[in-house]
Design a protein around this motif. Structure first.
Motif, PDB file in Angstrom:
ATOM      1  N   MET A  87       2.619 -41.494 -58.466  1.00 44.49           N
ATOM      2  CA  MET A  87       1.218 -41.691 -58.086  1.00 44.49           C
ATOM      3  C   MET A  87       0.767 -40.709 -57.015  1.00 44.49           C
ATOM      4  O   MET A  87      -0.431 -40.591 -56.757  1.00 44.49           O
ATOM      5  CB  MET A  87       1.026 -43.119 -57.580  1.00 44.49           C
ATOM      6  N   ALA A  88       1.710 -40.038 -56.358  1.00 42.20           N
ATOM      7  CA  ALA A  88       1.371 -39.141 -55.260  1.00 42.20           C
ATOM      8  C   ALA A  88       2.389 -38.011 -55.203  1.00 42.20           C
ATOM      9  O   ALA A  88       3.427 -38.059 -55.861  1.00 42.20           O
ATOM     10  CB  ALA A  88       1.380 -39.904 -53.938  1.00 42.20           C
ATOM     11  N   GLU A  89       2.044 -37.011 -54.400  1.00 40.92           N
ATOM     12  CA  GLU A  89       2.983 -35.913 -54.139  1.00 40.92           C
ATOM     13  C   GLU A  89       3.492 -36.098 -52.720  1.00 40.92           C
ATOM     14  O   GLU A  89       2.724 -36.445 -51.813  1.00 40.92           O
ATOM     15  CB  GLU A  89       2.266 -34.577 -54.276  1.00 40.92           C
ATOM     16  N   VAL A  90       4.791 -35.899 -52.530  1.00 44.54           N
ATOM     17  CA  VAL A  90       5.391 -35.984 -51.203  1.00 44.54           C
ATOM     18  C   VAL A  90       6.026 -34.630 -50.906  1.00 44.54           C
ATOM     19  O   VAL A  90       6.838 -34.126 -51.692  1.00 44.54           O
ATOM     20  CB  VAL A  90       6.446 -37.108 -51.121  1.00 44.54           C
ATOM     21  N   THR A  91       5.626 -34.050 -49.756  1.00 42.67           N
ATOM     22  CA  THR A  91       6.086 -32.726 -49.356  1.00 42.67           C
ATOM     23  C   THR A  91       6.680 -32.803 -47.956  1.00 42.67           C
ATOM     24  O   THR A  91       6.083 -33.410 -47.054  1.00 42.67           O
ATOM     25  CB  THR A  91       4.897 -31.727 -49.348  1.00 42.67           C
ATOM     26  N   ALA A  92       7.834 -32.187 -47.763  1.00 42.30           N
ATOM     27  CA  ALA A  92       8.463 -32.147 -46.445  1.00 42.30           C
ATOM     28  C   ALA A  92       7.594 -31.326 -45.497  1.00 42.30           C
ATOM     29  O   ALA A  92       7.292 -30.170 -45.776  1.00 42.30           O
ATOM     30  CB  ALA A  92       9.859 -31.542 -46.543  1.00 42.30           C
ATOM     31  N   GLU A  93       7.173 -31.934 -44.395  1.00 45.88           N
ATOM     32  CA  GLU A  93       6.421 -31.208 -43.363  1.00 45.88           C
ATOM     33  C   GLU A  93       7.379 -30.471 -42.440  1.00 45.88           C
ATOM     34  O   GLU A  93       7.081 -29.381 -41.965  1.00 45.88           O
ATOM     35  CB  GLU A  93       5.581 -32.174 -42.519  1.00 45.88           C
ATOM     36  N   THR A  94       8.496 -31.134 -42.132  1.00 44.94           N
ATOM     37  CA  THR A  94       9.560 -30.559 -41.324  1.00 44.94           C
ATOM     38  C   THR A  94      10.809 -30.581 -42.189  1.00 44.94           C
ATOM     39  O   THR A  94      10.795 -31.137 -43.297  1.00 44.94           O
ATOM     40  CB  THR A  94       9.813 -31.412 -40.058  1.00 44.94           C
ATOM     41  N   ASP A  95      11.897 -30.024 -41.692  1.00 45.73           N
ATOM     42  CA  ASP A  95      13.151 -30.206 -42.412  1.00 45.73           C
ATOM     43  C   ASP A  95      13.375 -31.711 -42.510  1.00 45.73           C
ATOM     44  O   ASP A  95      13.197 -32.442 -41.528  1.00 45.73           O
ATOM     45  CB  ASP A  95      14.304 -29.528 -41.671  1.00 45.73           C
ATOM     46  N   LEU A  96      13.717 -32.161 -43.695  1.00 45.35           N
ATOM     47  CA  LEU A  96      13.776 -33.592 -43.974  1.00 45.35           C
ATOM     48  C   LEU A  96      15.166 -33.977 -44.449  1.00 45.35           C
ATOM     49  O   LEU A  96      15.738 -33.317 -45.324  1.00 45.35           O
ATOM     50  CB  LEU A  96      12.738 -33.908 -45.060  1.00 45.35           C
ATOM     51  N   GLU A  97      15.705 -35.025 -43.847  1.00 48.03           N
ATOM     52  CA  GLU A  97      16.969 -35.606 -44.287  1.00 48.03           C
ATOM     53  C   GLU A  97      16.657 -36.965 -44.894  1.00 48.03           C
ATOM     54  O   GLU A  97      15.999 -37.795 -44.258  1.00 48.03           O
ATOM     55  CB  GLU A  97      17.941 -35.781 -43.117  1.00 48.03           C
ATOM     56  N   CYS A  98      17.093 -37.165 -46.117  1.00 48.25           N
ATOM     57  CA  CYS A  98      16.839 -38.421 -46.827  1.00 48.25           C
ATOM     58  C   CYS A  98      18.125 -38.955 -47.434  1.00 48.25           C
ATOM     59  O   CYS A  98      19.100 -38.221 -47.601  1.00 48.25           O
ATOM     60  CB  CYS A  98      15.858 -38.193 -47.980  1.00 48.25           C
ATOM     61  N   TYR A  99      18.073 -40.216 -47.790  1.00 47.75           N
ATOM     62  CA  TYR A  99      19.106 -40.826 -48.614  1.00 47.75           C
ATOM     63  C   TYR A  99      18.411 -41.277 -49.889  1.00 47.75           C
ATOM     64  O   TYR A  99      17.347 -41.912 -49.835  1.00 47.75           O
ATOM     65  CB  TYR A  99      19.782 -41.985 -47.885  1.00 47.75           C
ATOM     66  N   ALA A 100      18.991 -40.913 -51.012  1.00 45.38           N
ATOM     67  CA  ALA A 100      18.352 -41.156 -52.307  1.00 45.38           C
ATOM     68  C   ALA A 100      19.164 -42.129 -53.145  1.00 45.38           C
ATOM     69  O   ALA A 100      20.396 -42.143 -53.096  1.00 45.38           O
ATOM     70  CB  ALA A 100      18.191 -39.834 -53.056  1.00 45.38           C
ATOM     71  N   LEU A 101      18.439 -42.914 -53.931  1.00 45.79           N
ATOM     72  CA  LEU A 101      19.040 -43.861 -54.860  1.00 45.79           C
ATOM     73  C   LEU A 101      18.443 -43.580 -56.226  1.00 45.79           C
ATOM     74  O   LEU A 101      17.221 -43.557 -56.384  1.00 45.79           O
ATOM     75  CB  LEU A 101      18.716 -45.294 -54.413  1.00 45.79           C
ATOM     76  N   ALA A 102      19.297 -43.350 -57.204  1.00 45.13           N
ATOM     77  CA  ALA A 102      18.839 -43.047 -58.566  1.00 45.13           C
ATOM     78  C   ALA A 102      18.202 -44.277 -59.205  1.00 45.13           C
ATOM     79  O   ALA A 102      18.523 -45.414 -58.860  1.00 45.13           O
ATOM     80  CB  ALA A 102      20.009 -42.570 -59.420  1.00 45.13           C
ATOM     81  N   ALA A 103      17.301 -44.031 -60.134  1.00 50.17           N
ATOM     82  CA  ALA A 103      16.571 -45.109 -60.811  1.00 50.17           C
ATOM     83  C   ALA A 103      17.515 -46.143 -61.415  1.00 50.17           C
ATOM     84  O   ALA A 103      17.266 -47.347 -61.320  1.00 50.17           O
ATOM     85  CB  ALA A 103      15.671 -44.514 -61.897  1.00 50.17           C
ATOM     86  N   TRP A 104      18.581 -45.690 -62.042  1.00 48.23           N
ATOM     87  CA  TRP A 104      19.500 -46.632 -62.711  1.00 48.23           C
ATOM     88  C   TRP A 104      20.296 -47.466 -61.704  1.00 48.23           C
ATOM     89  O   TRP A 104      20.882 -48.462 -62.061  1.00 48.23           O
ATOM     90  CB  TRP A 104      20.437 -45.903 -63.671  1.00 48.23           C
ATOM     91  N   GLN A 105      20.289 -47.103 -60.418  1.00 48.94           N
ATOM     92  CA  GLN A 105      20.930 -47.900 -59.377  1.00 48.94           C
ATOM     93  C   GLN A 105      19.921 -48.780 -58.649  1.00 48.94           C
ATOM     94  O   GLN A 105      20.266 -49.846 -58.147  1.00 48.94           O
ATOM     95  CB  GLN A 105      21.608 -46.980 -58.353  1.00 48.94           C
ATOM     96  N   PHE A 106      18.671 -48.318 -58.588  1.00 44.80           N
ATOM     97  CA  PHE A 106      17.629 -49.000 -57.829  1.00 44.80           C
ATOM     98  C   PHE A 106      17.333 -50.387 -58.386  1.00 44.80           C
ATOM     99  O   PHE A 106      17.366 -51.378 -57.665  1.00 44.80           O
ATOM    100  CB  PHE A 106      16.361 -48.132 -57.830  1.00 44.80           C
ATOM    101  N   ARG A 107      17.034 -50.454 -59.665  1.00 44.49           N
ATOM    102  CA  ARG A 107      16.629 -51.730 -60.269  1.00 44.49           C
ATOM    103  C   ARG A 107      17.699 -52.814 -60.136  1.00 44.49           C
ATOM    104  O   ARG A 107      17.397 -53.923 -59.684  1.00 44.49           O
ATOM    105  CB  ARG A 107      16.232 -51.535 -61.730  1.00 44.49           C
ATOM    106  N   PRO A 108      18.962 -52.547 -60.500  1.00 46.82           N
ATOM    107  CA  PRO A 108      19.970 -53.609 -60.350  1.00 46.82           C
ATOM    108  C   PRO A 108      20.157 -54.054 -58.899  1.00 46.82           C
ATOM    109  O   PRO A 108      20.352 -55.242 -58.637  1.00 46.82           O
ATOM    110  CB  PRO A 108      21.263 -52.979 -60.883  1.00 46.82           C
ATOM    111  N   PHE A 109      20.061 -53.113 -57.954  1.00 47.14           N
ATOM    112  CA  PHE A 109      20.216 -53.488 -56.548  1.00 47.14           C
ATOM    113  C   PHE A 109      19.088 -54.430 -56.127  1.00 47.14           C
ATOM    114  O   PHE A 109      19.336 -55.460 -55.494  1.00 47.14           O
ATOM    115  CB  PHE A 109      20.254 -52.260 -55.634  1.00 47.14           C
ATOM    116  N   VAL A 110      17.854 -54.095 -56.482  1.00 50.95           N
ATOM    117  CA  VAL A 110      16.712 -54.938 -56.112  1.00 50.95           C
ATOM    118  C   VAL A 110      16.812 -56.297 -56.811  1.00 50.95           C
ATOM    119  O   VAL A 110      16.554 -57.340 -56.198  1.00 50.95           O
ATOM    120  CB  VAL A 110      15.373 -54.231 -56.427  1.00 50.95           C
TER     121      VAL A 110
END
Length: 137
Positions: A87-110
């Motif tokens: 629904m939106a675009e997300v752009t790093a303004e500064t150097d960005l450190e993230c932790y990511a969860l893949a779609a196939w892991q997200f749904r079962p966890f939730v």
């Protein structure tokens, strides 16, 4: 910031028990994005959910800036919930450190963590209300 600290700092996961934090931490992948990197593109399919560990990112919708994300914020969940495009675009303004969860892991966890599902619903409602310019729908 390590992954467990990032999880604990994210309001979405504030109610998780220690064992659940460890389970989620094991599933997350650390990702780094230099300033200026487009992390998600509006209209493209969603394949990940992100928690910001450090740095800031801008959110734009239709080319208009609509917000800023910072440490503890999350993004990418809507496309994973509705299987639709971003629904939106997300752009790093500064150097960005993230932790990511893949779609196939997200749904079962939730699904396995109703407290996270509830916090996610609250977060989405706050976003809808904020974007509508009203205090109630």
């Amino acid at each position: 910031m390590d992954v467990q600290e990032a999880i604990k700092n994210a309001p979405l996961f504030s109610q998780l028990a220690k064992k659940d934090v460890k389970q989620l931490a094991a599933a997350l992948t650390q990702r780094s994005f230099p300033a200026g990197t487009v992390i998600i593109e509006q209209g493209k399919p969603g394949v990940g959910f992100f928690i910001i560990a450090s740095g800031t990112a801008s959110v734009t919708v239709g080319g208009t800036r609509s917000g800023q994300l910072k440490q503890g914020d999350h993004f990418g969940e809507v496309a994973l919930i509705d299987d639709g495009p971003r629904m939106a675009e997300v752009t790093a303004e500064t150097d960005l450190e993230c932790y990511a969860l893949a779609a196939w892991q997200f749904r079962p966890f939730v699904q396995d963590h109703p407290d996270v599902a509830w916090a996610l619903m609250q977060s989405l409602v706050r976003r809808v209300v904020r974007d509508s310019g009203s205090d109630e729908l």
